[in-house]
Design an enzyme around this catalytic site. Sequence first.
Site, PDB file in Angstrom:
ATOM      1  N   TYR A  14       6.718   2.462   3.196  1.00  0.00           N
ATOM      2  CA  TYR A  14       6.202   1.971   1.914  1.00  0.00           C
ATOM      3  C   TYR A  14       6.289   2.996   0.784  1.00  0.00           C
ATOM      4  O   TYR A  14       5.874   2.703  -0.342  1.00  0.00           O
ATOM      5  CB  TYR A  14       4.752   1.507   2.078  1.00  0.00           C
ATOM      6  CG  TYR A  14       4.635   0.340   3.033  1.00  0.00           C
ATOM      7  CD1 TYR A  14       5.048  -0.927   2.653  1.00  0.00           C
ATOM      8  CD2 TYR A  14       4.144   0.525   4.313  1.00  0.00           C
ATOM      9  CE1 TYR A  14       4.962  -2.000   3.533  1.00  0.00           C
ATOM     10  CE2 TYR A  14       4.057  -0.541   5.200  1.00  0.00           C
ATOM     11  CZ  TYR A  14       4.460  -1.795   4.803  1.00  0.00           C
ATOM     12  OH  TYR A  14       4.377  -2.857   5.674  1.00  0.00           O
ATOM     13  N   HIS A  19       3.719  -1.143  -4.897  1.00  0.00           N
ATOM     14  CA  HIS A  19       2.329  -1.164  -4.448  1.00  0.00           C
ATOM     15  C   HIS A  19       1.757   0.247  -4.282  1.00  0.00           C
ATOM     16  O   HIS A  19       0.549   0.409  -4.214  1.00  0.00           O
ATOM     17  CB  HIS A  19       2.242  -1.904  -3.109  1.00  0.00           C
ATOM     18  CG  HIS A  19       1.260  -3.034  -3.092  1.00  0.00           C
ATOM     19  ND1 HIS A  19       0.584  -3.505  -4.197  1.00  0.00           N
ATOM     20  CD2 HIS A  19       0.829  -3.807  -2.053  1.00  0.00           C
ATOM     21  CE1 HIS A  19      -0.195  -4.512  -3.844  1.00  0.00           C
ATOM     22  NE2 HIS A  19      -0.083  -4.708  -2.547  1.00  0.00           N
ATOM     23  N   TYR A  64      -4.109   0.482   4.740  1.00  0.00           N
ATOM     24  CA  TYR A  64      -3.254  -0.530   4.130  1.00  0.00           C
ATOM     25  C   TYR A  64      -4.037  -1.141   2.971  1.00  0.00           C
ATOM     26  O   TYR A  64      -5.259  -1.202   2.968  1.00  0.00           O
ATOM     27  CB  TYR A  64      -2.732  -1.582   5.116  1.00  0.00           C
ATOM     28  CG  TYR A  64      -1.705  -0.978   6.060  1.00  0.00           C
ATOM     29  CD1 TYR A  64      -0.366  -0.902   5.693  1.00  0.00           C
ATOM     30  CD2 TYR A  64      -2.101  -0.439   7.274  1.00  0.00           C
ATOM     31  CE1 TYR A  64       0.576  -0.315   6.531  1.00  0.00           C
ATOM     32  CE2 TYR A  64      -1.175   0.154   8.125  1.00  0.00           C
ATOM     33  CZ  TYR A  64       0.166   0.221   7.744  1.00  0.00           C
ATOM     34  OH  TYR A  64       1.080   0.810   8.560  1.00  0.00           O
ATOM     35  N   ASN A  66      -4.851  -4.021   1.623  1.00  0.00           N
ATOM     36  CA  ASN A  66      -5.847  -5.087   1.641  1.00  0.00           C
ATOM     37  C   ASN A  66      -7.181  -4.687   2.246  1.00  0.00           C
ATOM     38  O   ASN A  66      -8.145  -5.442   2.165  1.00  0.00           O
ATOM     39  CB  ASN A  66      -5.295  -6.314   2.371  1.00  0.00           C
ATOM     40  CG  ASN A  66      -4.117  -6.923   1.626  1.00  0.00           C
ATOM     41  OD1 ASN A  66      -3.772  -6.509   0.530  1.00  0.00           O
ATOM     42  ND2 ASN A  66      -3.493  -7.909   2.235  1.00  0.00           N
ATOM     43  N   ASP A  91      -1.654  -0.555  -8.802  1.00  0.00           N
ATOM     44  CA  ASP A  91      -0.568  -1.272  -9.460  1.00  0.00           C
ATOM     45  C   ASP A  91      -1.097  -2.543 -10.128  1.00  0.00           C
ATOM     46  O   ASP A  91      -2.152  -3.061  -9.759  1.00  0.00           O
ATOM     47  CB  ASP A  91       0.516  -1.632  -8.447  1.00  0.00           C
ATOM     48  CG  ASP A  91       0.002  -2.542  -7.327  1.00  0.00           C
ATOM     49  OD1 ASP A  91      -0.934  -2.126  -6.612  1.00  0.00           O
ATOM     50  OD2 ASP A  91       0.512  -3.668  -7.176  1.00  0.00           O
ATOM     51  N   ASN A 112      -5.504  -7.629  -4.146  1.00  0.00           N
ATOM     52  CA  ASN A 112      -6.247  -7.637  -2.882  1.00  0.00           C
ATOM     53  C   ASN A 112      -6.931  -6.313  -2.570  1.00  0.00           C
ATOM     54  O   ASN A 112      -7.993  -6.298  -1.946  1.00  0.00           O
ATOM     55  CB  ASN A 112      -5.327  -8.052  -1.730  1.00  0.00           C
ATOM     56  CG  ASN A 112      -4.992  -9.529  -1.801  1.00  0.00           C
ATOM     57  OD1 ASN A 112      -5.756 -10.327  -2.317  1.00  0.00           O
ATOM     58  ND2 ASN A 112      -3.831  -9.890  -1.289  1.00  0.00           N
TER      59      ASN A 112
END
Length: 192
Positions: A14, A19, A64, A66, A91, A112
């Site tokens: 990632y 994100h 992560y 969320n 973001d 989220n």
Amino acid sequence: MYLIAGLGNPTREYEKTRHNVGFEAIDILADKAGTTVTDKKHKALYGKGYIGGQKVILAKPQTYMNLSGESIREIADFYKIEPENIIILCDDINLSEGQLRIRLKGSAGGHNGLKNIISHLGTQEFPRIRIGVGEKPRGMDLADYVLGRFPKEQQAAMEEAYRDAAEAACMMIEDGADAAMNHYNRKNKENS
């Protein structure tokens, strides 16, 4: 004491995605605070330093996106940091690439990570610096867009945005949130 947390997803997969702009800004802030964000505790990579004479904890939650609130809540509880001293960098697809928007409170706006932080803190009243990543193209899946990387022609603008976000966080601590909002929220209007 302040907690400044950049939101993103862990693992190399990632890195440099839309994100993960919060992680990028935290890396720049770490230099300013005289620390590294490499210690592992509270479900985060974190470091301790000083900005404007104030002690700061810099964090990159490793839960992560969320589930970011799990880490934020753990750090806030451990160090007894009030929500108004928690600054979140994340973001925002509703802002053009590189644009910043600073708010002292508000809804998650569909984000989220923010939604989970609000849930875990039990309040919407914490400052956040939203870093624009641009609107997703029509017909494209939102997850594919935010987990995608910036094209070459946008990278310089994003590097500047990470520096601006780090400066904005410093200004919030040193000069107050109103000064940072007046400077950075107005700067965006002048450039649009």
